[in-house]
Design a protein around this motif. Structure first.
Motif, PDB file in Angstrom:
ATOM      1  N   LEU A   1      -9.171   8.860 -10.323  1.00  0.00           N
ATOM      2  CA  LEU A   1      -9.105   7.718  -9.566  1.00  0.00           C
ATOM      3  C   LEU A   1      -7.709   6.942  -9.967  1.00  0.00           C
ATOM      4  CD1 LEU A   1     -10.856   6.396  -7.480  1.00  0.00           C
ATOM      5  CD2 LEU A   1     -12.018   4.922  -9.380  1.00  0.00           C
ATOM      6  N   VAL A   2      -6.841   6.740  -8.907  1.00  0.00           N
ATOM      7  CA  VAL A   2      -5.725   5.959  -9.247  1.00  0.00           C
ATOM      8  C   VAL A   2      -5.681   4.817  -8.201  1.00  0.00           C
ATOM      9  CG1 VAL A   2      -3.067   6.050  -9.149  1.00  0.00           C
ATOM     10  CG2 VAL A   2      -4.532   8.112  -9.822  1.00  0.00           C
ATOM     11  N   ASP A   3      -4.980   3.666  -8.774  1.00  0.00           N
ATOM     12  CA  ASP A   3      -4.872   2.309  -7.719  1.00  0.00           C
ATOM     13  C   ASP A   3      -3.711   2.560  -6.976  1.00  0.00           C
ATOM     14  OD1 ASP A   3      -7.110   1.265  -9.093  1.00  0.00           O
ATOM     15  OD2 ASP A   3      -5.587   0.419 -10.669  1.00  0.00           O
ATOM     16  N   LEU A   4      -3.848   2.094  -5.716  1.00  0.00           N
ATOM     17  CA  LEU A   4      -2.983   1.986  -4.475  1.00  0.00           C
ATOM     18  C   LEU A   4      -2.355   0.812  -4.169  1.00  0.00           C
ATOM     19  CD1 LEU A   4      -1.813   3.969  -2.212  1.00  0.00           C
ATOM     20  CD2 LEU A   4      -3.833   3.479  -0.860  1.00  0.00           C
ATOM     21  N   TYR A   5      -1.239   0.681  -4.224  1.00  0.00           N
ATOM     22  CA  TYR A   5      -0.316  -0.579  -4.033  1.00  0.00           C
ATOM     23  C   TYR A   5       0.502  -0.647  -3.055  1.00  0.00           C
ATOM     24  CZ  TYR A   5      -1.801  -1.970  -8.941  1.00  0.00           C
ATOM     25  OH  TYR A   5      -2.556  -2.260 -10.112  1.00  0.00           O
ATOM     26  N   LYS A   6       0.604  -2.020  -2.411  1.00  0.00           N
ATOM     27  CA  LYS A   6       1.693  -2.090  -1.379  1.00  0.00           C
ATOM     28  C   LYS A   6       2.493  -2.997  -1.916  1.00  0.00           C
ATOM     29  CE  LYS A   6       1.775  -2.227   3.483  1.00  0.00           C
ATOM     30  NZ  LYS A   6       0.928  -2.592   4.738  1.00  0.00           N
TER      31      LYS A   6
ATOM     32  N   ILE B   1       6.669   8.921  -8.659  1.00  0.00           N
ATOM     33  CA  ILE B   1       5.695   8.161  -8.249  1.00  0.00           C
ATOM     34  C   ILE B   1       5.250   8.552  -6.716  1.00  0.00           C
ATOM     35  CG2 ILE B   1       4.847   5.793  -7.405  1.00  0.00           C
ATOM     36  CD1 ILE B   1       4.894   5.867 -10.324  1.00  0.00           C
ATOM     37  N   LYS B   2       3.845   8.754  -6.273  1.00  0.00           N
ATOM     38  CA  LYS B   2       3.700   9.311  -5.077  1.00  0.00           C
ATOM     39  C   LYS B   2       3.625   8.099  -4.254  1.00  0.00           C
ATOM     40  CE  LYS B   2       0.319  12.185  -2.855  1.00  0.00           C
ATOM     41  NZ  LYS B   2      -0.962  12.734  -2.764  1.00  0.00           N
ATOM     42  N   CYS B   3       4.423   8.253  -2.997  1.00  0.00           N
ATOM     43  CA  CYS B   3       4.450   7.243  -1.910  1.00  0.00           C
ATOM     44  C   CYS B   3       3.983   7.625  -0.620  1.00  0.00           C
ATOM     45  CB  CYS B   3       6.018   6.896  -2.013  1.00  0.00           C
ATOM     46  SG  CYS B   3       6.316   5.139  -1.046  1.00  0.00           S
ATOM     47  N   LEU B   4       3.079   7.112  -0.073  1.00  0.00           N
ATOM     48  CA  LEU B   4       2.220   7.601   1.041  1.00  0.00           C
ATOM     49  C   LEU B   4       3.194   7.245   2.370  1.00  0.00           C
ATOM     50  CD1 LEU B   4      -1.463   6.719   0.676  1.00  0.00           C
ATOM     51  CD2 LEU B   4      -0.182   8.771  -0.127  1.00  0.00           C
ATOM     52  N   SER B   5       3.811   5.852   2.420  1.00  0.00           N
ATOM     53  CA  SER B   5       4.487   5.423   3.524  1.00  0.00           C
ATOM     54  C   SER B   5       5.320   4.394   3.452  1.00  0.00           C
ATOM     55  CB  SER B   5       3.495   5.163   4.746  1.00  0.00           C
ATOM     56  OG  SER B   5       2.493   4.134   4.222  1.00  0.00           O
ATOM     57  N   GLN B   6       6.238   4.235   4.252  1.00  0.00           N
ATOM     58  CA  GLN B   6       7.204   3.097   4.254  1.00  0.00           C
ATOM     59  C   GLN B   6       7.198   2.297   5.561  1.00  0.00           C
ATOM     60  OE1 GLN B   6       8.625   6.260   3.081  1.00  0.00           O
ATOM     61  NE2 GLN B   6      10.759   5.662   2.421  1.00  0.00           N
TER      62      GLN B   6
ATOM     63  N   VAL C   1      11.053  -4.232   3.473  1.00  0.00           N
ATOM     64  CA  VAL C   1      10.362  -2.773   3.317  1.00  0.00           C
ATOM     65  C   VAL C   1       9.186  -2.819   2.395  1.00  0.00           C
ATOM     66  CG1 VAL C   1      10.854  -0.326   3.019  1.00  0.00           C
ATOM     67  CG2 VAL C   1      12.753  -2.060   3.505  1.00  0.00           C
ATOM     68  N   SER C   2       8.000  -2.259   3.162  1.00  0.00           N
ATOM     69  CA  SER C   2       6.936  -2.121   2.230  1.00  0.00           C
ATOM     70  C   SER C   2       6.541  -0.708   1.988  1.00  0.00           C
ATOM     71  CB  SER C   2       5.649  -2.822   3.036  1.00  0.00           C
ATOM     72  OG  SER C   2       5.273  -2.053   4.378  1.00  0.00           O
ATOM     73  N   TYR C   3       6.316  -0.590   0.895  1.00  0.00           N
ATOM     74  CA  TYR C   3       6.004   1.015   0.556  1.00  0.00           C
ATOM     75  C   TYR C   3       4.231   1.127  -0.076  1.00  0.00           C
ATOM     76  CZ  TYR C   3      11.214   1.480   0.014  1.00  0.00           C
ATOM     77  OH  TYR C   3      12.380   1.782   0.181  1.00  0.00           O
ATOM     78  N   LEU C   4       3.575   2.087   0.322  1.00  0.00           N
ATOM     79  CA  LEU C   4       2.294   2.163  -0.048  1.00  0.00           C
ATOM     80  C   LEU C   4       2.683   3.162  -1.159  1.00  0.00           C
ATOM     81  CD1 LEU C   4      -0.401   0.933   0.754  1.00  0.00           C
ATOM     82  CD2 LEU C   4      -0.240   2.927   2.432  1.00  0.00           C
ATOM     83  N   CYS C   5       2.152   2.748  -2.494  1.00  0.00           N
ATOM     84  CA  CYS C   5       2.157   4.006  -3.533  1.00  0.00           C
ATOM     85  C   CYS C   5       1.197   3.848  -4.413  1.00  0.00           C
ATOM     86  CB  CYS C   5       3.464   3.535  -4.445  1.00  0.00           C
ATOM     87  SG  CYS C   5       5.041   3.407  -3.553  1.00  0.00           S
ATOM     88  N   TYR C   6       0.775   5.257  -4.900  1.00  0.00           N
ATOM     89  CA  TYR C   6      -0.264   5.205  -6.048  1.00  0.00           C
ATOM     90  C   TYR C   6       0.315   4.876  -7.520  1.00  0.00           C
ATOM     91  CZ  TYR C   6      -3.566   7.739  -2.899  1.00  0.00           C
ATOM     92  OH  TYR C   6      -4.420   7.765  -1.913  1.00  0.00           O
ATOM     93  N   LEU C   7      -0.176   3.936  -8.125  1.00  0.00           N
ATOM     94  CA  LEU C   7       0.347   3.571  -9.447  1.00  0.00           C
ATOM     95  C   LEU C   7      -0.584   4.126 -10.499  1.00  0.00           C
ATOM     96  CD1 LEU C   7       2.187   0.332  -8.955  1.00  0.00           C
ATOM     97  CD2 LEU C   7       3.160   2.519  -8.710  1.00  0.00           C
ATOM     98  N   ARG C   8      -0.222   4.957 -11.399  1.00  0.00           N
ATOM     99  CA  ARG C   8      -1.062   5.216 -12.541  1.00  0.00           C
ATOM    100  C   ARG C   8      -1.026   4.287 -13.617  1.00  0.00           C
ATOM    101  NH1 ARG C   8      -0.238  10.413 -10.412  1.00  0.00           N
ATOM    102  NH2 ARG C   8      -2.152  11.753 -10.426  1.00  0.00           N
TER     103      ARG C   8
ATOM    104  N   ILE D   1      -6.699  11.267  -6.468  1.00  0.00           N
ATOM    105  CA  ILE D   1      -5.696  11.954  -6.288  1.00  0.00           C
ATOM    106  C   ILE D   1      -5.576  13.033  -7.249  1.00  0.00           C
ATOM    107  CG2 ILE D   1      -4.378  10.430  -5.043  1.00  0.00           C
ATOM    108  CD1 ILE D   1      -2.335   9.957  -7.093  1.00  0.00           C
ATOM    109  N   GLU D   2      -4.624  14.127  -7.040  1.00  0.00           N
ATOM    110  CA  GLU D   2      -4.598  15.254  -7.973  1.00  0.00           C
ATOM    111  C   GLU D   2      -3.894  14.521  -9.235  1.00  0.00           C
ATOM    112  OE1 GLU D   2      -2.304  19.643  -7.968  1.00  0.00           O
ATOM    113  OE2 GLU D   2      -2.523  18.657  -6.290  1.00  0.00           O
ATOM    114  N   LYS D   3      -4.586  15.409 -10.494  1.00  0.00           N
ATOM    115  CA  LYS D   3      -4.165  14.552 -11.753  1.00  0.00           C
ATOM    116  C   LYS D   3      -2.760  15.497 -12.048  1.00  0.00           C
ATOM    117  CE  LYS D   3      -6.684  13.724 -15.940  1.00  0.00           C
ATOM    118  NZ  LYS D   3      -8.103  14.008 -16.710  1.00  0.00           N
ATOM    119  N   GLU D   4      -2.066  14.778 -12.768  1.00  0.00           N
ATOM    120  CA  GLU D   4      -0.899  15.372 -13.199  1.00  0.00           C
ATOM    121  C   GLU D   4      -0.984  15.975 -14.331  1.00  0.00           C
ATOM    122  OE1 GLU D   4       1.995  11.896 -13.618  1.00  0.00           O
ATOM    123  OE2 GLU D   4       2.435  11.915 -11.699  1.00  0.00           O
TER     124      GLU D   4
END
Length: 198
Positions: A125-130, A150-155, A161-168, A194-197
């Protein structure tokens, strides 16, 4: 928790009946209904469903004799210790009846074989930030994303500019503060598996 990495589809034919199994990763019980509708074929004889999503479990025989489809499918998922997964087996009847035992074996085999073709991964379980950044800092920020993997889903490109990112790790926000001289903002908008590193 372990689940499938991505949607996996596998077909087997037993006594002229075709069994098409879809394995679908899903961590949101609200989303399950639309995914089941999306992957079910209403032209087919049956669309049997089993899922484990968080603490929710479901098995549905969709018109097959009671306990011959959904439950055997659910048991396969449980035996593999899978979570946040939907299994849908769509059956196209080939004209030969399989009987209760035959159906149970067919639905069990359909899910088990599909799992052999799926990539099973560990997820966390990883938090999603904008994150909102001024245009002048985007190059530095994108370099930092790459550097930190860092996994970024969209811009989105608006006033900023806003980025949607998963932050561990929220220490990444401190690094953004440094490269932008604190000219950025962010909001936590949820979390997902999301998939574990490694």
């Amino acid at each position: 928790m372990i689940s499938v990495k991505e949607v996996t589809t596998h077909t087997i034919v037993i006594k002229k009946s075709e069994f098409v199994c879809h394995l679908i990763p899903c961590s949101d019980i609200e989303q399950a209904k639309s995914l089941i509708a999306q992957y079910s074929d209403l032209e087919a004889t049956h669309n049997c469903v089993a899922y484990i999503i968080g603490s929710h479990e479901r098995a549905n025989d969709d018109g097959e004799p009671s306990q011959t489809a959904g439950m055997p499918m659910l048991n396969v998922l449980k035996m593999q210790n899978l979570t946040n997964i939907i299994a849908i087996v769509t059956r196209y009847f080939g004209g030969i009846k399989l009987g209760a035992g035959g159906l149970t074996r067919a639905y069990t085999q359909s899910v088990a074989e599909a799992l052999k073709h799926a990539e099973i991964v560990e997820k966390e379980l990883v938090d999603l930030y904008k994150i909102f950044i001024d245009y002048s800092h985007t190059r530095k920020f994108e370099h930092l994303l790459k550097q930190q993997n860092i996994k970024c889903l969209s811009q989105e490109y608006n006033e900023q500019v806003s980025y949607l990112c998963y932050l561990r790790n929220t220490s990444f926000l401190d690094q953004i503060q440094e490269i932008t001289s604190n000219q950025f903002s962010y909001e936590k908008i949820g979390s997902d598996y999301i998939e574990k590193e490694n």
